[in-house]
Design a protein around this motif. Sequence first.
Motif, PDB file in Angstrom:
ATOM      1  N   UNK A   1      22.833  51.531 124.246  1.00  0.00           N
ATOM      2  CA  UNK A   1      21.529  51.604 124.904  1.00  0.00           C
ATOM      3  C   UNK A   1      20.396  51.270 123.938  1.00  0.00           C
ATOM      4  N   UNK A   2      20.451  51.832 122.727  1.00  0.00           N
ATOM      5  CA  UNK A   2      19.384  51.589 121.754  1.00  0.00           C
ATOM      6  C   UNK A   2      19.408  50.146 121.274  1.00  0.00           C
ATOM      7  N   UNK A   3      20.592  49.597 121.023  1.00  0.00           N
ATOM      8  CA  UNK A   3      20.701  48.214 120.567  1.00  0.00           C
ATOM      9  C   UNK A   3      20.222  47.245 121.650  1.00  0.00           C
ATOM     10  N   UNK A   4      20.570  47.528 122.881  1.00  0.00           N
ATOM     11  CA  UNK A   4      20.114  46.690 124.002  1.00  0.00           C
ATOM     12  C   UNK A   4      18.593  46.684 124.090  1.00  0.00           C
ATOM     13  N   UNK A   5      18.000  47.865 123.944  1.00  0.00           N
ATOM     14  CA  UNK A   5      16.538  47.970 123.960  1.00  0.00           C
ATOM     15  C   UNK A   5      15.926  47.175 122.815  1.00  0.00           C
ATOM     16  N   UNK A   6      16.499  47.297 121.609  1.00  0.00           N
ATOM     17  CA  UNK A   6      15.980  46.572 120.445  1.00  0.00           C
ATOM     18  C   UNK A   6      16.027  45.069 120.671  1.00  0.00           C
ATOM     19  N   UNK A   7      17.130  44.588 121.221  1.00  0.00           N
ATOM     20  CA  UNK A   7      17.283  43.149 121.442  1.00  0.00           C
ATOM     21  C   UNK A   7      16.349  42.637 122.542  1.00  0.00           C
ATOM     22  N   UNK A   8      16.382  43.301 123.680  1.00  0.00           N
ATOM     23  CA  UNK A   8      15.701  42.755 124.850  1.00  0.00           C
ATOM     24  C   UNK A   8      14.217  43.077 124.881  1.00  0.00           C
ATOM     25  N   UNK A   9      13.831  44.255 124.453  1.00  0.00           N
ATOM     26  CA  UNK A   9      12.430  44.661 124.558  1.00  0.00           C
ATOM     27  C   UNK A   9      11.622  44.310 123.317  1.00  0.00           C
ATOM     28  N   UNK A  10      12.222  44.462 122.135  1.00  0.00           N
ATOM     29  CA  UNK A  10      11.465  44.247 120.902  1.00  0.00           C
ATOM     30  C   UNK A  10      11.655  42.850 120.331  1.00  0.00           C
ATOM     31  N   UNK A  11      12.874  42.328 120.400  1.00  0.00           N
ATOM     32  CA  UNK A  11      13.118  40.985 119.868  1.00  0.00           C
ATOM     33  C   UNK A  11      13.088  39.934 120.971  1.00  0.00           C
ATOM     34  N   UNK A  12      13.457  40.324 122.178  1.00  0.00           N
ATOM     35  CA  UNK A  12      13.413  39.397 123.289  1.00  0.00           C
ATOM     36  C   UNK A  12      14.630  38.521 123.418  1.00  0.00           C
ATOM     37  N   UNK A  13      15.783  39.018 122.966  1.00  0.00           N
ATOM     38  CA  UNK A  13      17.022  38.269 123.085  1.00  0.00           C
ATOM     39  C   UNK A  13      17.998  39.062 123.941  1.00  0.00           C
ATOM     40  N   UNK A  14      18.490  38.502 125.061  1.00  0.00           N
ATOM     41  CA  UNK A  14      19.426  39.233 125.923  1.00  0.00           C
ATOM     42  C   UNK A  14      20.714  39.566 125.189  1.00  0.00           C
ATOM     43  N   UNK A  15      21.297  40.710 125.548  1.00  0.00           N
ATOM     44  CA  UNK A  15      22.578  41.083 124.961  1.00  0.00           C
ATOM     45  C   UNK A  15      23.675  40.261 125.608  1.00  0.00           C
ATOM     46  N   UNK A  16      24.821  40.194 124.942  1.00  0.00           N
ATOM     47  CA  UNK A  16      25.943  39.422 125.467  1.00  0.00           C
ATOM     48  C   UNK A  16      26.494  40.082 126.719  1.00  0.00           C
TER      49      UNK A  16
END
Length: 386
Positions: free
Chosen positions: A357-372
């Motif tokens: 959950x935290x990694x998904x948030x970091x990728x999608x909300x802060x970096x803007x890259x969708x998770x796999x």
Amino acid sequence: MTIVCRPDELISDLGDDVLHVEDLDAALLALSNDPTEDLVVVGPRTDAAEALRFAAHLRMERPTTGVILVREQVDVELLTEALRAGVREVVRADDTVALVAACQRSRALSDRARAELHVPDEPEQGERGKVVTVFAAKGGCGKTTIAVNLAVALAGIDGTRVCLVDLDLAFGDVAISVQLDPVRTISDALPMAGHLDTTGTASLLTPYRPGLDMLLAPVTPGDAEKIPASLVSELLGVLRGMFDFVVVDTPAQFSEHVLTAMDVSDHHVLLTTPDTPALKNLRITLDMLDLLSYSRDIRSVVANRSDSKVGLTPGDVERVVRSPLSLQVPSSRSVPISINKGVPIVLATPNHPVSQAITKFARERLIGRPVATKAKAFARRGAGRR
């Protein structure tokens, strides 16, 4: 130069580069004669209603100019009306230190506002990192745990460079959470205040793992009171030039240092848990941020221990705080176990639902890259409702 309306003995302490005027009309005239001026200090002898009308006018006509209101007495009603009118800060007439610090913060905010209004056509030389401030107005919400794991998650994404700053100056727990020895802390920056550079700032950092450094809170009693908000602003400014992300862990109160971090932040992560006191404090936090004119676009509301069986669903939380949830972190005994071991759960168990959950948030909300796709599938199986 600072324009001071109806100066008194206190306001004269602002220095020599001050223009004294006797009324607000004269202040407007001085502003029109100097388009670079960005600060007006309104003294305590000026009528409060007139000062608020003046601030509201400047907010529309000259948004980069800040107004600081000095009063003999400051109460909640005056503070609320002043913030609504666009006054940046209200300080007591007997607090010289607070006034000087408020002027420094206002000028920093004006500099940022001008930069946003005049975006250059060509990209600037060198990229500046993003500042992410993690805040909860109630203790016990897991703020430090979220901040630490968020920093670890960001540092694990494509070589991202991250610095975690422990801004809970009196009771910081970042060092003990990851079992670091705080040999160097933020208090060691005091002798460098006003002339901090990358070399001096780097000497304050404690390496944790590749791509992640930490600026730890003081450990000596009384050191927290020695650190001015201006030093925090200076440190964050230098750090964002050294790292891709600067994650700031904060105390559970709207202190001067917290507001300084909020001012320079690119993102606010606002934390709550599904219990009535925490939700009440989050609602007040959101109202306060609105009064201070912080953009809602840079705001993420996070529900920690979101699936706790306490009678409140995520939907209930959204209705109470009148804001959608950007992240729901499930409850798990593995989290306190990881804290006691001194290893963030994102690092110890990357495939755990909390880590996902935290990694998904970091990728999608802060970096803007969708998770796999695979990671999304795992999150659905392991984390349940999202």
